[in-house]
Scaffold this active site. Structure first.
Site, short mmCIF file in Angstrom:
data_model
loop_
_atom_site.label_atom_id
_atom_site.label_comp_id
_atom_site.label_asym_id
_atom_site.label_seq_id
_atom_site.Cartn_x
_atom_site.Cartn_y
_atom_site.Cartn_z
CG HIS A 70 -7.33 2.96 1.44
ND1 HIS A 70 -6.49 3.10 2.53
CD2 HIS A 70 -6.61 2.29 0.51
CE1 HIS A 70 -5.33 2.54 2.26
NE2 HIS A 70 -5.37 2.03 1.03
CB CYS A 88 -0.89 -0.02 1.25
SG CYS A 88 -2.00 1.39 1.39
CG HIS A 129 -5.62 -2.61 -1.17
ND1 HIS A 129 -4.62 -3.22 -0.45
CD2 HIS A 129 -5.29 -1.29 -1.22
CE1 HIS A 129 -3.74 -2.30 -0.07
NE2 HIS A 129 -4.12 -1.12 -0.54
CD GLU A 130 -6.41 1.28 -3.83
OE1 GLU A 130 -6.55 2.31 -3.14
OE2 GLU A 130 -5.31 0.72 -3.98
#
EC number: 3.5.1.88
Length: 184
Positions: free
Chosen positions: A144, A98, A140-141
């Site tokens: 956030h 990341c 994953h994104e």
């Protein structure tokens, strides 16, 4: 314009991001700046909280992987107000890194198939079922956007093993080849 990437310890990375409206100021410019920032840092994805904005905007560029994944040739997309509704399929482990955690790479289990809804840059709504590597990158994104990071998905033992690196970031002493905004 290349923007600084916020590093672990910055409070915005743990906030739940807000949806935006069609009149969000300078959105096209923001998206282009996000792509430029991500490309400069050699990333494949970047979420707005990683540049200090608690809004639900993500950019993904998988074209850089098209030699290994020909299906991602010219794949470059922005996702606005993105949400994952369902995660399913076999859980697959793969190493992740990341831009907000420079120098840390860990194996993370994620579902192989997701149901997502989002708006594109023109605020056209999309509902899609996504599988494979793109599903991993999106999870994953989009994490956030919910104040999560990939280290939240690793075992307590693995987290203990990277504690020194995390503490270095908390002291504002992380190193990377790209511009960062660290904790002071």
């Amino acid at each position: 314009m290349i923007l600084p990437i916020y590093v672990y310890g910055q409070p915005v990375l743990r906030q739940v991001a807000e949806d935006i409206t069609v009149d969000y100021p300078n959105l096209k410019e923001l998206i282009e700046n996000m792509f430029e920032t991500m490309d400069h840092a050699d990333g494949v994805g970047l979420a707005a909280p990683q540049i200090g904005l608690p809004i639900r905007v993500v950019v993904i560029n998988l074209d850089v992987l098209s030699e290994d994944y020909p299906e991602y040739k010219d794949f470059r997309k922005a996702y606005i107000n993105a949400h994952i509704d369902v995660v399913e399929g076999e859980e697959v482990s793969m190493e992740e890194g990341c831009l907000s955690l420079p120098g840390i790479h860990e194996s993370v289990k994620r579902g192989s198939k997701i149901h997502v809804r989002y708006m594109d840059e023109n605020f056209v709504e999309h509902n899609e079922v996504v599988e494979g590597f793109l599903a991993r990158v999106m999870q994953h994104e989009f994490d956030h956007l919910d104040g999560k990071m990939f280290i939240d998905h690793i075992s307590p033992l693995r987290k203990q093993m990277i504690k020194g690196k995390l503490n270095t970031m908390l002291k504002g002493k992380a190193r990377s080849s790209y511009k960062m905004k660290q904790v002071k």
